[in-house]
Scaffold this motif. Structure first.
Motif, PDB file in Angstrom:
ATOM      1  N   SER A  84      -2.443 -10.885   8.506  1.00 26.78           N
ATOM      2  CA  SER A  84      -1.116 -10.268   8.454  1.00 26.78           C
ATOM      3  C   SER A  84      -1.129  -8.813   8.923  1.00 26.78           C
ATOM      4  CB  SER A  84      -0.518 -10.376   7.049  1.00 26.78           C
ATOM      5  OG  SER A  84      -1.426  -9.942   6.078  1.00 26.78           O
ATOM      6  N   ASP A  85      -2.266  -8.336   9.377  1.00 25.98           N
ATOM      7  CA  ASP A  85      -2.391  -6.954   9.865  1.00 25.98           C
ATOM      8  C   ASP A  85      -2.750  -6.968  11.343  1.00 25.98           C
ATOM      9  OD1 ASP A  85      -1.994  -5.890   7.227  1.00 25.98           O
ATOM     10  OD2 ASP A  85      -4.060  -6.406   6.770  1.00 25.98           O
ATOM     11  N   ASP A 143      -7.247  -3.099   7.754  1.00 29.89           N
ATOM     12  CA  ASP A 143      -6.799  -3.091   6.360  1.00 29.89           C
ATOM     13  C   ASP A 143      -6.244  -1.761   5.878  1.00 29.89           C
ATOM     14  OD1 ASP A 143      -9.360  -1.998   6.544  1.00 29.89           O
ATOM     15  OD2 ASP A 143      -9.976  -2.734   4.572  1.00 29.89           O
ATOM     16  N   THR A 144      -6.356  -0.713   6.654  1.00 26.40           N
ATOM     17  CA  THR A 144      -5.781   0.574   6.259  1.00 26.40           C
ATOM     18  C   THR A 144      -4.816   1.066   7.337  1.00 26.40           C
ATOM     19  OG1 THR A 144      -7.725   1.748   7.135  1.00 26.40           O
ATOM     20  CG2 THR A 144      -7.705   1.256   4.775  1.00 26.40           C
ATOM     21  N   TYR A 176      -7.935 -10.476   8.705  1.00 26.58           N
ATOM     22  CA  TYR A 176      -6.705  -9.736   8.382  1.00 26.58           C
ATOM     23  C   TYR A 176      -5.520 -10.354   9.123  1.00 26.58           C
ATOM     24  CZ  TYR A 176     -10.384  -6.608   6.941  1.00 26.58           C
ATOM     25  OH  TYR A 176     -11.513  -6.094   6.347  1.00 26.58           O
ATOM     26  N   ARG A 184      -2.374  -1.781   8.824  1.00 21.41           N
ATOM     27  CA  ARG A 184      -1.483  -2.192   7.744  1.00 21.41           C
ATOM     28  C   ARG A 184      -0.453  -1.110   7.431  1.00 21.41           C
ATOM     29  NH1 ARG A 184      -4.655  -4.280   2.831  1.00 21.41           N
ATOM     30  NH2 ARG A 184      -5.026  -5.943   4.346  1.00 21.41           N
ATOM     31  N   ARG A 231       2.134  -0.831  10.326  1.00 23.28           N
ATOM     32  CA  ARG A 231       3.066  -1.970  10.314  1.00 23.28           C
ATOM     33  C   ARG A 231       4.043  -1.856   9.148  1.00 23.28           C
ATOM     34  NH1 ARG A 231       2.448  -6.431  13.224  1.00 23.28           N
ATOM     35  NH2 ARG A 231       3.079  -7.778  11.501  1.00 23.28           N
ATOM     36  N   SER A 232       3.572  -1.386   7.987  1.00 22.84           N
ATOM     37  CA  SER A 232       4.464  -1.276   6.828  1.00 22.84           C
ATOM     38  C   SER A 232       5.575  -0.260   7.068  1.00 22.84           C
ATOM     39  CB  SER A 232       3.673  -0.904   5.573  1.00 22.84           C
ATOM     40  OG  SER A 232       3.265   0.449   5.603  1.00 22.84           O
ATOM     41  N   ASN A 234       0.849  -1.177   0.000  1.00 18.19           N
ATOM     42  CA  ASN A 234       0.000   0.000   0.000  1.00 18.19           C
ATOM     43  C   ASN A 234       0.897   1.243   0.000  1.00 18.19           C
ATOM     44  OD1 ASN A 234      -1.486   2.246   0.892  1.00 18.19           O
ATOM     45  ND2 ASN A 234      -2.897   0.971   2.042  1.00 18.19           N
TER      46      ASN A 234
END
Length: 79
Positions: free
Chosen positions: A66-67, A35-36, A64, A39, A42-43, A1
């Motif tokens: 992985s989030d 999801d926003t 989710y 995520r 974490r990114s 993202n």
């Protein structure tokens, strides 16, 4: 993202401009969506906190995998 990554980097730069050292491990992204918000945080290498008073709740986590948020708070006032 890419949009989330760009927003998190801009936020980190704003913190640095205010005297923070900018170390991502000492920054926490608080949001109400896995999801926003989670995520994106974490990114960027930030700690994350899901506000349960918003869109997603603990039961939503399974959608989710992985989030994963580091912390949870009942509402914005508890942060």
């Amino acid at each position: 993202n890419k949009g989330g990554e760009m927003m998190m980097e801009r936020a980190r730069q704003m913190l640095i401009a205010q005297g923070h050292d900018g170390d991502p491990s000492t920054i926490c992204m608080v949001g109400d969506r896995f999801d926003t918000d989670i995520r994106a945080g974490r990114s960027a290498g930030f700690r994350t906190c899901l506000a349960l008073s918003g869109c997603h709740n603990l039961e939503s986590q399974r959608h989710y995998p992985s989030d994963v948020a580091d912390f949870f708070v009942a509402g914005g006032g508890g942060v």
